[in-house]
Write an enzyme that holds these catalytic residues in place. Structure first.
Site, PDB file in Angstrom:
ATOM      1  N   TYR A 144       0.858  -1.185   0.000  1.00  0.00           N
ATOM      2  CA  TYR A 144       0.000   0.000   0.000  1.00  0.00           C
ATOM      3  C   TYR A 144       0.890   1.228   0.000  1.00  0.00           C
ATOM      4  CZ  TYR A 144      -3.290   3.559   1.715  1.00  0.00           C
ATOM      5  OH  TYR A 144      -4.049   4.693   1.869  1.00  0.00           O
ATOM      6  N   ASP A 239       9.330   2.524  -0.383  1.00  0.00           N
ATOM      7  CA  ASP A 239       8.311   3.192   0.416  1.00  0.00           C
ATOM      8  C   ASP A 239       8.509   2.744   1.862  1.00  0.00           C
ATOM      9  OD1 ASP A 239       6.173   4.271   1.666  1.00  0.00           O
ATOM     10  OD2 ASP A 239       4.643   3.427   0.341  1.00  0.00           O
ATOM     11  N   LYS A 267       4.644   8.656   8.939  1.00  0.00           N
ATOM     12  CA  LYS A 267       4.443   8.005  10.239  1.00  0.00           C
ATOM     13  C   LYS A 267       5.472   8.476  11.293  1.00  0.00           C
ATOM     14  CE  LYS A 267       1.342   4.701   8.383  1.00  0.00           C
ATOM     15  NZ  LYS A 267       1.323   3.949   7.152  1.00  0.00           N
TER      16      LYS A 267
END
Ligand SMILES: *Cc1c(COP(=O)(O)O)cnc(C)c1O
Length: 430
Positions: A144, A239, A267
């Site tokens: 994702y 990523d 994050k």
């Protein structure tokens, strides 16, 4: 455990917010039951609006590596607050954060700050297309990368031709240049590059995947990506929005010793505030406006509140890396081993994957979980029952089979033993 106040709030929320939540997985749709509404977080614990306490194994889906409301973050934010929250002009803090990230991840020579992981990956991909002049994007099933249109693609039937939209509202034209391959499948990468190498702008991958549950990229797979990108002049994007500063200080690229051309972060990078980063080799990043022709901008990008929070967390992680990462790995290993042992004793087939403090308990009788196909072999109904039992015994595990649990530095071995003990009770009731 009572959830009366949560239920009342959920009814109100459902009237004005789709599904009652501001991000889908929070809604407990795949596990049944209603979401609990949180009133407060402290260290390793969450408190809901009915006064129940939970050990928090989600950590806001990754950012909270130090647990809730660590002084390092709250003090930093307080110190900045009275001087303003955003200027729309550069600050010294941004330079400090950029320098620190480049130091921690030497593959990043230049970077740009944005406000979310989605923005980071979306912008990074635009840069790779601008830099290479090519259009194809390669991604992997079960990874994702945020919700940009062209990343919401699934594999089409004729692999290397058209990617199909995975989401209503995304036109076919937008995903037609996105190719989706199987994770950890080096062969399919080789054959794609042989047939389409000249048109590939970038390969984007979670080197340690967390978004189909925790699945570590094999060295052979990631090295193949590295070699193909180098050979064909495509940009390799790691990523690391989830794995960065999590699986080791320098992320998966440090842990697995493979160097990408570009990296996306989020994050943990914002210390619990909205902040994303994309960066990489100088030559590539020099195509970003105002230096180069690739436009990308943001009103609140690099705002001093998010930046000072992220800066203080990263400084703390760097200064204490020698104790923090071994501790997180030990907690993760202890948790994984405990879940495995308890499930086995109760005859529940599971595969527990962990990479340091990222842990997933897959309810499957497969022999291993290495890609999306094996992840999807899970008995999600059984997971849902287990999850609800865990919640009732005070363990806030991610409400989806396909998400990783995130342990934090605020946890102790005692908390992990409580998780294991609760898991045993929950397994026993399946
Ligand atoms: C969470 C995540 C994103 C998206 O970040 P947001 O801040 O939610 O937009 C992108 N990539 C990975 C690997 C993620 O885990």
């Amino acid at each position: 455990m009572h959830h009366t106040n949560s239920r009342t709030l959920f009814e109100r929320a459902e009237r004005v917010i789709p599904g009652g939540v501001n991000s889908p997985v929070r809604a407990f749709k795949s596990v049944g039951g209603n979401p609990i509404f949180i009133s407060r977080g402290e260290g390793a614990y969450l408190y809901d609006v009915d006064g129940n306490r939970y050990i928090d194994c989600i950590g806001s889906w990754g950012p909270l590596i130090l647990g809730h409301a660590p002084e390092i973050v709250t003090k930093a934010i307080e110190s900045q607050l009275s001087s303003g929250t955003t200027y729309g002009a550069p600050t010294e803090l941004e330079v400090e954060l950029a320098e620190l990230v480049c130091e921690i991840m030497p593959s990043i020579e230049m970077l740009r700050m944005v406000s979310s992981g989605t923005e980071a990956t979306m912008s990074a991909i635009r840069v790779t297309r601008g830099y290479t002049g090519k259009k194809l994007i390669v991604k992997f099933e079960g990874n994702y990368h945020g919700h940009a249109d062209f990343l919401l693609a699934k594999a089409g039937s004729g692999v290397a031709t058209l990617g199909l939209p995975e989401c209503a509202g995304v036109p076919e034209a937008v995903t037609a240049d996105t190719i989706t391959l199987r994770y950890n499948d080096a062969e399919s990468v080789l054959s794609l590059f042989k047939s389409h190498g000249e048109s590939i702008a970038c390969v984007i991958v979670e080197p340690v995947a967390g978004n189909m549950g925790c699945v570590v990229g094999s060295t052979n797979f990631l090295q193949t990506l590295r070699d193909c990108c180098t050979q064909w002049g495509a940009v390799l994007i790691f990523d690391e929005v989830m794995s960065g500063f999590r699986v080791s200080l320098g992320g998966a690229q440090q842990l697995l010793n493979i160097t990408p051309d570009m990296t996306t972060l989020g994050k943990i990078a914002g210390g619990g505030l909205p902040l994303g980063i994309y960066g990489g080799r100088r030559e590539i990043m020099e195509t970003v406006a105002p230096l180069g022709p690739v436009y990308q901008a943001g009103t609140l990008s690099g705002n001093p509140i998010a930046v000072i929070a992220g800066l203080n967390v990263l400084q703390y992680l760097k200064a204490n890396a020698d104790t923090i990462y071994p501790k997180l790995a030990a907690l993760g290993d202890l948790c994984a081993a405990g879940l495995r042992e308890k499930a086995k004793a109760r005859n529940i087939p599971v595969i527990v994957n962990n990479c340091g403090s990222m842990v997933t308990c897959f309810f499957t009788s497969a022999s291993e979980v290495t890609d999306y196909t094996s992840a999807k072999s899970c008995d999600t109904a059984q997971f849902g029952m287990w999850f609800r039992q865990m919640l009732e015994s005070g363990i806030y595990w991610p409400p989806s089979q396909f998400e990783a649990a995130f342990l934090s530095v605020a946890m102790t071995e005692r908390d992990i033993h409580k998780i294991i003990q609760s898991s045993d009770e929950s397994f026993s009731r399946l």
